[in-house]
Scaffold this motif. Structure first.
Motif, mmCIF file in Angstrom:
data_model
loop_
_atom_site.group_PDB
_atom_site.id
_atom_site.type_symbol
_atom_site.label_atom_id
_atom_site.label_comp_id
_atom_site.label_asym_id
_atom_site.label_seq_id
_atom_site.Cartn_x
_atom_site.Cartn_y
_atom_site.Cartn_z
ATOM 1 N N SER A 93 0.469 0.347 58.394
ATOM 2 C CA SER A 93 -0.929 0.275 57.958
ATOM 3 C C SER A 93 -1.660 -0.793 58.756
ATOM 4 C CB SER A 93 -1.030 -0.089 56.475
ATOM 5 O OG SER A 93 -0.330 0.834 55.671
ATOM 6 N N LEU A 94 -2.900 -0.510 59.064
ATOM 7 C CA LEU A 94 -3.833 -1.520 59.550
ATOM 8 C C LEU A 94 -4.699 -1.929 58.374
ATOM 9 C CD1 LEU A 94 -4.954 0.069 62.941
ATOM 10 C CD2 LEU A 94 -3.344 -1.811 62.608
ATOM 11 N N GLU A 95 -5.065 -3.207 58.305
ATOM 12 C CA GLU A 95 -5.824 -3.654 57.152
ATOM 13 C C GLU A 95 -6.853 -4.710 57.529
ATOM 14 O OE1 GLU A 95 -2.255 -4.540 54.973
ATOM 15 O OE2 GLU A 95 -2.531 -6.696 55.302
ATOM 16 N N ALA A 96 -8.007 -4.607 56.906
ATOM 17 C CA ALA A 96 -9.041 -5.633 56.977
ATOM 18 C C ALA A 96 -9.156 -6.247 55.594
ATOM 19 C CB ALA A 96 -10.377 -5.024 57.406
ATOM 20 N N ALA A 97 -9.237 -7.559 55.522
ATOM 21 C CA ALA A 97 -9.243 -8.243 54.227
ATOM 22 C C ALA A 97 -10.348 -9.291 54.181
ATOM 23 C CB ALA A 97 -7.892 -8.893 53.958
ATOM 24 N N PHE A 98 -10.813 -9.543 52.962
ATOM 25 C CA PHE A 98 -11.836 -10.560 52.728
ATOM 26 C C PHE A 98 -11.355 -11.482 51.617
ATOM 27 C CE2 PHE A 98 -15.566 -12.126 50.421
ATOM 28 C CZ PHE A 98 -16.249 -12.747 51.456
ATOM 29 N N ASP A 99 -11.391 -12.784 51.858
ATOM 30 C CA ASP A 99 -10.982 -13.768 50.858
ATOM 31 C C ASP A 99 -12.099 -13.957 49.842
ATOM 32 O OD1 ASP A 99 -8.783 -13.997 52.430
ATOM 33 O OD2 ASP A 99 -9.063 -16.096 52.971
ATOM 34 N N VAL A 100 -11.873 -13.521 48.612
ATOM 35 C CA VAL A 100 -12.879 -13.690 47.565
ATOM 36 C C VAL A 100 -12.807 -15.075 46.943
ATOM 37 C CG1 VAL A 100 -13.041 -11.238 47.052
ATOM 38 C CG2 VAL A 100 -11.348 -12.620 45.856
ATOM 39 N N MET A 101 -11.665 -15.747 47.101
ATOM 40 C CA MET A 101 -11.522 -17.118 46.630
ATOM 41 C C MET A 101 -10.589 -17.866 47.559
ATOM 42 S SD MET A 101 -10.142 -18.648 43.018
ATOM 43 C CE MET A 101 -8.503 -19.067 43.578
ATOM 44 N N GLN A 102 -10.999 -19.054 47.977
ATOM 45 C CA GLN A 102 -10.176 -19.880 48.853
ATOM 46 C C GLN A 102 -9.995 -21.265 48.256
ATOM 47 O OE1 GLN A 102 -12.100 -20.057 52.669
ATOM 48 N NE2 GLN A 102 -11.048 -18.241 53.430
ATOM 49 N N GLY A 103 -8.833 -21.823 48.491
ATOM 50 C CA GLY A 103 -8.562 -23.189 48.099
ATOM 51 C C GLY A 103 -7.534 -23.776 49.038
ATOM 52 N N GLU A 104 -7.261 -25.037 48.878
ATOM 53 C CA GLU A 104 -6.256 -25.676 49.729
ATOM 54 C C GLU A 104 -4.866 -25.139 49.441
ATOM 55 O OE1 GLU A 104 -6.404 -27.818 52.296
ATOM 56 O OE2 GLU A 104 -8.550 -27.419 52.216
ATOM 57 N N ILE A 105 -4.635 -24.666 48.216
ATOM 58 C CA ILE A 105 -3.295 -24.203 47.838
ATOM 59 C C ILE A 105 -3.251 -22.699 47.603
ATOM 60 C CG2 ILE A 105 -1.480 -24.397 46.098
ATOM 61 C CD1 ILE A 105 -2.260 -27.289 45.724
ATOM 62 N N VAL A 106 -4.298 -22.116 47.012
ATOM 63 C CA VAL A 106 -4.236 -20.702 46.639
ATOM 64 C C VAL A 106 -5.420 -19.934 47.214
ATOM 65 C CG1 VAL A 106 -5.455 -21.078 44.465
ATOM 66 C CG2 VAL A 106 -3.944 -19.100 44.698
ATOM 67 N N GLY A 118 -9.041 -20.436 57.730
ATOM 68 C CA GLY A 118 -7.840 -19.635 57.703
ATOM 69 C C GLY A 118 -7.243 -19.491 56.329
ATOM 70 N N GLY A 119 -8.061 -19.452 55.289
ATOM 71 C CA GLY A 119 -7.528 -19.166 53.970
ATOM 72 C C GLY A 119 -6.883 -20.371 53.332
ATOM 73 N N ALA A 120 -5.671 -20.153 52.745
ATOM 74 C CA ALA A 120 -5.026 -21.189 51.949
ATOM 75 C C ALA A 120 -4.528 -22.345 52.785
ATOM 76 C CB ALA A 120 -3.871 -20.589 51.152
ATOM 77 N N GLY A 121 -4.547 -22.228 54.106
ATOM 78 C CA GLY A 121 -4.113 -23.315 54.962
ATOM 79 C C GLY A 121 -5.042 -23.460 56.135
ATOM 80 N N LYS A 122 -4.690 -24.315 57.103
ATOM 81 C CA LYS A 122 -5.512 -24.540 58.279
ATOM 82 C C LYS A 122 -5.204 -23.542 59.386
ATOM 83 C CE LYS A 122 -7.047 -28.264 56.256
ATOM 84 N NZ LYS A 122 -8.364 -28.290 55.644
ATOM 85 N N GLU A 123 -4.070 -22.868 59.320
ATOM 86 C CA GLU A 123 -3.649 -21.994 60.405
ATOM 87 C C GLU A 123 -4.301 -20.632 60.284
ATOM 88 O OE1 GLU A 123 -1.643 -23.723 58.389
ATOM 89 O OE2 GLU A 123 -1.260 -25.350 59.791
#
Length: 199
Positions: free
Chosen positions: A104-117, A33-38
Motif C-alpha cells: 500500500s501507498l499511504e498519505a497521512a495527516f497528523d491530527v494531534m502532535q506532541g513530544e511523546i504521542v 516530524g510528528g512525535a519526534g524530531k526525525e
C-alpha cells in the motif's frame, strides 16, 4: 510466514541496536516530524485481521516506511503478509485458507502532535496478490475435490487511524486500525501494534 516473522525479528533487533547508540546533535537538526524530531520512520507491525465475507481470522505481519513532507503531512509505503483461516467444526476441515501478499501507498495527516504521542489519519491505494483455498468460491478458481484454489490479484483502497509513542531516544511504538476494500474479494479489518525507530 517465516519470512515475515524473520523480518519482524530483524526490525526489532535493529531498533534495539539503534536505541542503544549515543544520542548525537545531528538527530536534533529537524524541527518537525510528528512525535519526534526525525522526519523518517521504519516500523514493523503485527495485526489481528478479520475478513468479513469469508468470516475468517488470522494475522498480518507488516513493515512500514514513512517520511514527513511537512510538519504534519507524510507519505509512506507499507508491505505485508496476511494469513487467515476459518475452521468448520461440522466438517472437521478448514473451509477457508487465505494467504495475501499486500502493498500500500499511504498519505497521512497528523491530527494531534506532541513530544511523546502523535495521532494521524491516512489513506491510499492498495494492491494484493491472494492465494486462497475456498469451499464456496462462487465460480472462481480451480476446483480440487471439495475445495477450490484461487490465485489472483486485486486493487483497492485503504484507510487507517494510527498513534505513535516516542520511546527511549529514537524509538517509536504504537497501534493502528486499518480497513482495506478491494474491487474483488473480501475486505479486511486489521487491528495491531508496531515497533520501530525514527531517523
Amino acid at each position: 510466514m517465516k519470512f515475515s516473522v524473520a523480518s519482524v525479528a530483524l526490525s526489532a533487533f535493529v531498533t534495539m541496536l539503534l536505541l542503544s547508540q549515543p544520542h548525537t546533535a545531528s538527530a536534533q537538526t529537524f524541527t518537525n516530524g510528528g512525535a519526534g524530531k526525525e522526519r523518517t520512520s521504519l516500523k514493523a507491525g503485527v495485526n489481528f485481521v478479520w475478513l468479513s465475507e469469508n468470516d475468517s481470522q488470522g494475522l498480518m505481519f507488516s513493515n512500514n516506511l514513512s517520511h514527513y513532507l511537512s510538519d504534519r503531512v507524510s507519505l509512506g509505503l507499507n508491505l505485508g503478509l496476511l494469513s487467515a483461516k476459518r475452521y468448520d467444526d461440522a466438517k472437521q476441515i478448514y473451509t477457508i485458507q487465505n494467504t495475501f501478499f499486500m502493498s500500500s501507498l499511504e498519505a497521512a495527516f497528523d491530527v494531534m502532535q506532541g513530544e511523546i504521542v502523535t495521532f494521524r489519519l491516512g489513506a491510499g491505494p492498495s494492491f494484493r496478490h491472494r492465494a486462497e483455498i475456498n469451499s464456496d468460491p462462487e465460480g472462481q478458481g480451480t476446483v480440487d475435490g471439495s475445495v477450490t484454489h484461487i490465485k489472483t490479484s486485486d486493487i483497492g483502497l485503504h484507510g487507517f487511524l494510527e498513534n505513535d509513542f516516542g520511546i527511549l531516544r529514537n524509538g517509536v511504538a504504537g497501534g493502528r486500525i486499518s480497513y482495506f476494500h478491494y474491487k474483488e474479494g473480501t475486505p479486511i479489518l486489521s487491528i495491531g501494534l508496531h515497533l520501530g525507530f525514527k531517523f
